[in-house]
Design a protein around this motif. Structure first.
Motif, PDB file in Angstrom:
ATOM      1  N   ALA A 124       4.480   9.687  -2.646  1.00 54.92           N
ATOM      2  CA  ALA A 124       4.601  10.715  -3.688  1.00 54.92           C
ATOM      3  C   ALA A 124       5.443  10.263  -4.878  1.00 54.92           C
ATOM      4  O   ALA A 124       5.208  10.697  -5.991  1.00 54.92           O
ATOM      5  N   GLY A 125       6.416   9.401  -4.687  1.00 61.73           N
ATOM      6  CA  GLY A 125       7.303   9.013  -5.777  1.00 61.73           C
ATOM      7  C   GLY A 125       6.891   7.765  -6.527  1.00 61.73           C
ATOM      8  O   GLY A 125       7.590   7.345  -7.438  1.00 61.73           O
ATOM      9  N   SER A 126       5.763   7.163  -6.172  1.00 60.82           N
ATOM     10  CA  SER A 126       5.390   5.906  -6.813  1.00 60.82           C
ATOM     11  C   SER A 126       4.847   6.151  -8.221  1.00 60.82           C
ATOM     12  O   SER A 126       4.182   7.152  -8.480  1.00 60.82           O
ATOM     13  N   PRO A 140       4.775  12.040 -16.290  1.00 59.54           N
ATOM     14  CA  PRO A 140       5.776  11.965 -15.221  1.00 59.54           C
ATOM     15  C   PRO A 140       6.890  10.996 -15.618  1.00 59.54           C
ATOM     16  O   PRO A 140       6.774   9.780 -15.442  1.00 59.54           O
ATOM     17  N   VAL A 141       7.959  11.510 -16.179  1.00 60.85           N
ATOM     18  CA  VAL A 141       9.007  10.685 -16.761  1.00 60.85           C
ATOM     19  C   VAL A 141       9.787   9.925 -15.693  1.00 60.85           C
ATOM     20  O   VAL A 141      10.046   8.723 -15.848  1.00 60.85           O
ATOM     21  N   LEU A 142      10.162  10.573 -14.607  1.00 59.23           N
ATOM     22  CA  LEU A 142      11.012   9.929 -13.606  1.00 59.23           C
ATOM     23  C   LEU A 142      10.348   8.711 -12.969  1.00 59.23           C
ATOM     24  O   LEU A 142      10.987   7.646 -12.885  1.00 59.23           O
ATOM     25  N   THR A 175      -2.290  10.903 -10.449  1.00 56.91           N
ATOM     26  CA  THR A 175      -2.244  12.349 -10.238  1.00 56.91           C
ATOM     27  C   THR A 175      -2.173  13.087 -11.571  1.00 56.91           C
ATOM     28  O   THR A 175      -2.845  14.104 -11.768  1.00 56.91           O
ATOM     29  N   GLY A 176      -1.386  12.582 -12.504  1.00 54.78           N
ATOM     30  CA  GLY A 176      -1.289  13.195 -13.824  1.00 54.78           C
ATOM     31  C   GLY A 176      -2.600  13.158 -14.577  1.00 54.78           C
ATOM     32  O   GLY A 176      -2.980  14.131 -15.234  1.00 54.78           O
ATOM     33  N   LEU A 221       0.802  -1.218   0.000  1.00 53.98           N
ATOM     34  CA  LEU A 221       0.000   0.000   0.000  1.00 53.98           C
ATOM     35  C   LEU A 221       0.841   1.279   0.000  1.00 53.98           C
ATOM     36  O   LEU A 221       0.562   2.184  -0.781  1.00 53.98           O
ATOM     37  N   PRO A 222       1.897   1.390   0.829  1.00 53.19           N
ATOM     38  CA  PRO A 222       2.707   2.622   0.759  1.00 53.19           C
ATOM     39  C   PRO A 222       3.361   2.839  -0.599  1.00 53.19           C
ATOM     40  O   PRO A 222       3.565   3.973  -1.014  1.00 53.19           O
TER      41      PRO A 222
END
Length: 59
Positions: free
Chosen positions: A11-13, A34-36, A20-21, A5-6
């Motif tokens: 935020a970085g997943s 979101p490329v990264l 989000t995008g 779940l985390p």
């Protein structure tokens, strides 16, 4: 299942970045890729494929 779940809500997943995008794009009319996070997911998939290949060779 709870341990994964985390990885989905931090935020970085990649999953969080994709959702989000899409939500931001639906509100503003422009979608930013979101490329990264996608590169991180591709690197993880390549590492997984390599591990599977090496496991198959070891028997």
């Amino acid at each position: 299942m709870l341990a994964s779940l985390p990885a989905l809500v931090t935020a970085g997943s990649p999953a969080n970045a994709a959702v989000t995008g899409l939500v931001t794009g639906a509100r503003t009319g422009t979608v930013h890729l979101p490329v990264l996070p996608f590169l991180a997911a591709a690197l993880a998939a390549a590492a997984d494929a390599l591990a599977c290949r090496l496991a198959a060779l070891r028997g």
